[in-house]
Structures are given as structure tokens and as C-alpha cells.
Design an enzyme around this catalytic site. Sequence first.
Site, PDB file in Angstrom:
ATOM      1  N   ASP A 187       0.863  -1.190   0.000  1.00 54.05           N
ATOM      2  CA  ASP A 187       0.000   0.000   0.000  1.00 54.05           C
ATOM      3  C   ASP A 187       0.899   1.238   0.000  1.00 54.05           C
ATOM      4  O   ASP A 187       1.856   1.334   0.772  1.00 54.05           O
ATOM      5  CB  ASP A 187      -0.886  -0.012   1.255  1.00 54.05           C
ATOM      6  CG  ASP A 187      -1.942   1.087   1.231  1.00 54.05           C
ATOM      7  OD1 ASP A 187      -3.145   0.745   1.259  1.00 54.05           O
ATOM      8  OD2 ASP A 187      -1.578   2.281   1.204  1.00 54.05           O
ATOM      9  N   ASP A 204      -4.002   2.450  -5.033  1.00 55.89           N
ATOM     10  CA  ASP A 204      -2.679   2.471  -4.386  1.00 55.89           C
ATOM     11  C   ASP A 204      -2.390   1.236  -3.546  1.00 55.89           C
ATOM     12  O   ASP A 204      -1.505   1.270  -2.701  1.00 55.89           O
ATOM     13  CB  ASP A 204      -2.518   3.752  -3.551  1.00 55.89           C
ATOM     14  CG  ASP A 204      -3.083   3.602  -2.156  1.00 55.89           C
ATOM     15  OD1 ASP A 204      -4.111   2.916  -1.999  1.00 55.89           O
ATOM     16  OD2 ASP A 204      -2.480   4.166  -1.230  1.00 55.89           O
ATOM     17  N   GLU A 205      -3.144   0.169  -3.757  1.00 62.10           N
ATOM     18  CA  GLU A 205      -2.846  -1.030  -2.960  1.00 62.10           C
ATOM     19  C   GLU A 205      -3.114  -2.297  -3.752  1.00 62.10           C
ATOM     20  O   GLU A 205      -3.968  -2.316  -4.642  1.00 62.10           O
ATOM     21  CB  GLU A 205      -3.652  -1.056  -1.663  1.00 62.10           C
ATOM     22  CG  GLU A 205      -5.128  -1.157  -1.863  1.00 62.10           C
ATOM     23  CD  GLU A 205      -5.878  -1.323  -0.557  1.00 62.10           C
ATOM     24  OE1 GLU A 205      -5.736  -2.358   0.108  1.00 62.10           O
ATOM     25  OE2 GLU A 205      -6.623  -0.392  -0.208  1.00 62.10           O
TER      26      GLU A 205
HETATM   27  P1  TTP Z   1      -5.306   5.184   1.582  1.00 63.24           P
HETATM   28  O1  TTP Z   1      -4.286   4.149   1.199  1.00 63.24           O
HETATM   29  O2  TTP Z   1      -6.354   4.786   2.567  1.00 63.24           O
HETATM   30  O3  TTP Z   1      -4.598   6.477   2.183  1.00 63.24           O
HETATM   31  P2  TTP Z   1      -3.212   7.156   1.826  1.00 63.24           P
HETATM   32  O4  TTP Z   1      -2.499   6.413   0.746  1.00 63.24           O
HETATM   33  O5  TTP Z   1      -3.447   8.611   1.561  1.00 63.24           O
HETATM   34  O6  TTP Z   1      -2.424   7.061   3.192  1.00 63.24           O
HETATM   35  P3  TTP Z   1      -1.768   5.769   3.899  1.00 63.24           P
HETATM   36  O7  TTP Z   1      -2.013   4.597   2.997  1.00 63.24           O
HETATM   37  O8  TTP Z   1      -0.327   6.097   4.039  1.00 63.24           O
HETATM   38  O9  TTP Z   1      -2.473   5.655   5.210  1.00 63.24           O
HETATM   39  O10 TTP Z   1      -6.048   5.691   0.287  1.00 63.24           O
HETATM   40  C1  TTP Z   1      -5.386   5.854  -0.954  1.00 63.24           C
HETATM   41  C2  TTP Z   1      -5.850   7.109  -1.642  1.00 63.24           C
HETATM   42  O11 TTP Z   1      -7.262   7.045  -1.851  1.00 63.24           O
HETATM   43  C3  TTP Z   1      -5.593   8.368  -0.854  1.00 63.24           C
HETATM   44  O12 TTP Z   1      -4.296   8.918  -1.094  1.00 63.24           O
HETATM   45  C4  TTP Z   1      -6.687   9.275  -1.307  1.00 63.24           C
HETATM   46  C5  TTP Z   1      -7.829   8.355  -1.688  1.00 63.24           C
HETATM   47  N1  TTP Z   1      -8.843   8.384  -0.611  1.00 63.24           N
HETATM   48  C6  TTP Z   1      -9.915   9.262  -0.743  1.00 63.24           C
HETATM   49  O13 TTP Z   1     -10.049   9.952  -1.750  1.00 63.24           O
HETATM   50  N2  TTP Z   1     -10.829   9.320   0.296  1.00 63.24           N
HETATM   51  C7  TTP Z   1     -10.707   8.580   1.439  1.00 63.24           C
HETATM   52  O14 TTP Z   1     -11.544   8.674   2.355  1.00 63.24           O
HETATM   53  C8  TTP Z   1      -9.594   7.678   1.545  1.00 63.24           C
HETATM   54  C9  TTP Z   1      -9.402   6.837   2.787  1.00 63.24           C
HETATM   55  C10 TTP Z   1      -8.687   7.624   0.501  1.00 63.24           C
HETATM   56 MG    MG Z   2      -2.238   4.274   0.880  1.00 62.54          MG
END
Ligand code: TTP
Ligand code: MG
Length: 403
Positions: A16, A111-112
Site C-alpha cells: 500500500d 494504491d494497494e
Molecule cells: P489510503 O491508502 O487509505 O490512504 P493514503 O495512501 O493517503 O495514506 P496511507 O495509505 O499512508 O495511510 O487511500 C489511498 C488514496 O485514496 C488516498 O491517497 C486518497 C484516496 N482516498 C480518498 O479519496 N478518500 C478517502 O476517504 C480515503 C481513505 C482515501
Molecule cells: Mg495508501
Amino acid sequence: MAETAKQTIRTIFHIDLDAFFVTVEQVLNPALRNKPVIVGGRPEGRGVVASASYECRKFGVHAAMPLSKAKRLCPQAIFLTGNYRKYTEFSYKFMAILSDYSPCIEPGGLDEAYLDVTGCENFSSWRTLALKIKERINRETGLVASVGIAPCKVVAKIASDLSKPDGLIEVLPGHEKKFLAPLAVRKLPGVGEKTGKALKSAGIETIGQLADMPLGLFKSRYGEGMLWLREHAGGIDKSPVEMRGEAKSISRETTFEKDTMNTGLLKATLRYFAEKLGAELRESSKKARTLTLKLRYEDFETVNRSSTSREAMNLDDAIFQSGINLLEKTLGKKYKPVRLIGLEVSNLVAGETQLSLFHTDVKRLEKVDRAIDYIRDKYGFDAIQTGYTMELKHKYDEKTRDE
Ligand code: TTP
Ligand code: MG
């Protein structure tokens, strides 16, 4: 005997990206590096945080928080609107790197992804392989990834989450239950705020307590349908890493913060989904013949209702109207508070234009939809709001402002 046992042990990576939207912005504009950055929109606007850099998280800023609150907690933050197209491009590069290491890859969003590397044994250790993947992602895209390694998906996902930022955690076979036991139940995917509170009031705060709950008691309290949650808590998850072929369906769903009987909110949510699904269909030059509405009520009863039409659709309005018809039919039968609403398009066919008796009207609508897609790509999804999505945002913001 030992040989057979060895063969059944899988090795799954969950990878991720850290603060994905924000990190893309920082790669594209190095002046933003090591600064508190928030993607979501202007703080004086009514939106919510999509992604916050780790510099902001120290102040308590997190995803889904109203931007105004984020501004109060971290006034020095730099607020950006974001650009979905750029994020998609980085996502492709990220997935392409992962697919070099195993063909068995299941993206879980932009992103994962899960990667089943079981057969991939030309590395001295799984850690070495994970470090190599992290290093390649960073060198080739500038992004930072966290990796969880475990014999099953749920444990790998929790491990990557716990390791952030720039982390790597390996849970060895046989250690899954012990690894999860001290963690808060909220760390289990599928346990949201509401379930978390319900479990807490029943005296269950850790994953270990959930795993050790007697089977009979668990079933009588939460039902057979939730047994998977108890299994996950014990570190058991047999689900395979599923490679996605050509998408067979696209769906969106949301669980409301509070169960609702507000038809306006349900319709506004459908409008928002119709716009998202329509945009995705047009982006992939697809049309859908079947639409399915999913409603989950407060008592967890779940209803799926579908309609299939002769003409395939990819316009927001067509999807929305069919969704509304399904909603009205469903609510007409049973009217009780709704916990979750979802919309899915399936039965996908290729196609550029929408055949219709009202050809010119459709052409005009297609043009409008394309223009909206273009502006959204350029300025982010929130740049244009139709009446219904405005109503939705308004309601959502009202709710989150009272937090
Ligand atoms: P995440 O992987 O949940 O968040 P992140 O990558 O920003 O942070 P981390 O993994 O380090 O905790 O989500 C991936 C992307 O999806 C995030 O950059 C933005 C988008 N997203 C939204 O648009 N709304 C949301 O509520 C969430 C959780 C994510
Ligand atoms: Mg992320």
C-alpha cells in the site's frame, strides 16, 4: 507429510502506498516535499480530506475529516485540490512494477494490491524480495510503499497498515493469531465505527478477545453471516488473491454514518454513484445492460434488486433513472432505516455511442457528460456538482461538521 504441509502455505504481500495522492503531488512538485500537505480541496470549501501527508497526521488530521477542521488542527498545511488522472497514471506504473514479481496480483484500489508470491522463490528471503519491490517503486516512481507479508490476505493487509510509513512487517506462518491478538478490533478490515462500538460495549476491545469468543456465543450474538470476522480475528483467511481479468462489473457503495430513512439522501447518494459509474464506463469505452441496487438495512438484512435493459447505458442520467426506479420499487416493499446503499453496473458491452429513439437528446447528454469528465479530470471530482450531488455533499458536510 511435511512436504504437503509446506506446499499449502502461501506467501502473500499486501503493498500500500503511503499518503498516495499527497506523495504524487510531492513527486511532481518537489517544493512540497517534507511539508504538511493535504489533498481534498480548499479549506474554506465544504469538502473532506482525501489524503494527508504524515507531517499533518501528527496533528490528528486524517482522511474523511472536514477540511475546515483539518485547517484548525494544522493551520500551516498546504491545501491542494488534486487531479485524479495523474493519480491513475502513477497507479498504472505502480501496478506494472508489482506484476513483474508475480502474475497473481489483485489490486484493491489505486494504491494497494495483494501479490501472491508463493511460487516466486529465487530470492534469499521474503524480506529481501519486499525490500527490492519497495526500492524499485521508489526509484521508478518516487512513491513510498509499505509492505505486509503473511500467509493470508487479511493478516498481510493489517501488517502493511501497521508498518506505515515506509514500513515492512513479516508475519511468519503460525504466528498470525499472536500477531493480531493485542491489536484494537478496529484494525480488522470490515469493523467500522459502529461495529467497533458494538463490540466494545460487549467488552471486546482487542482482536484476540474476538478470536477467543466462544463459537456459540459469537453465533448467537452476531449470526452465522459474520463468522468470517471471527475467523479473520484468529488469523484465518482462505480467500485467494484473485487476478482481475477484464472488469465484469463496476460498483460503488457506502455505509452511512447514521442509518437513514431520508429518501432525499438515498437519491442523492445514487446520483453520486451514477456519476462515478458513468465516468468509469465512458473512460473504458464500455456500456452496461444490467444495474443492481443493494440496500442493507439497520438489522443487516440485505436486498439486491436488478434490472436489465435491451439498450446498454453509460450516461449518468440513464444510470441514475434506472437506479431511482429500483430504489422506489425496493422502498415500496420495505421501509426501515438503511445502513448501506450500493449501485453496480454489469453485463458490460463495448460501445461508443448510446442507441436510442431520442438520438439527438442522447448525443447532447453524451457531450455534457464528456465535458464534465474533462473538467473533473482537470480540476478534480468536486469541480462540478450537479443538483443532486450538491445536496449530498451538503448533507454530508452538515453531518461531519457536527463531529
Ligand atoms: P489510503 O491508502 O487509505 O490512504 P493514503 O495512501 O493517503 O495514506 P496511507 O495509505 O499512508 O495511510 O487511500 C489511498 C488514496 O485514496 C488516498 O491517497 C486518497 C484516496 N482516498 C480518498 O479519496 N478518500 C478517502 O476517504 C480515503 C481513505 C482515501
Ligand atoms: Mg495508501
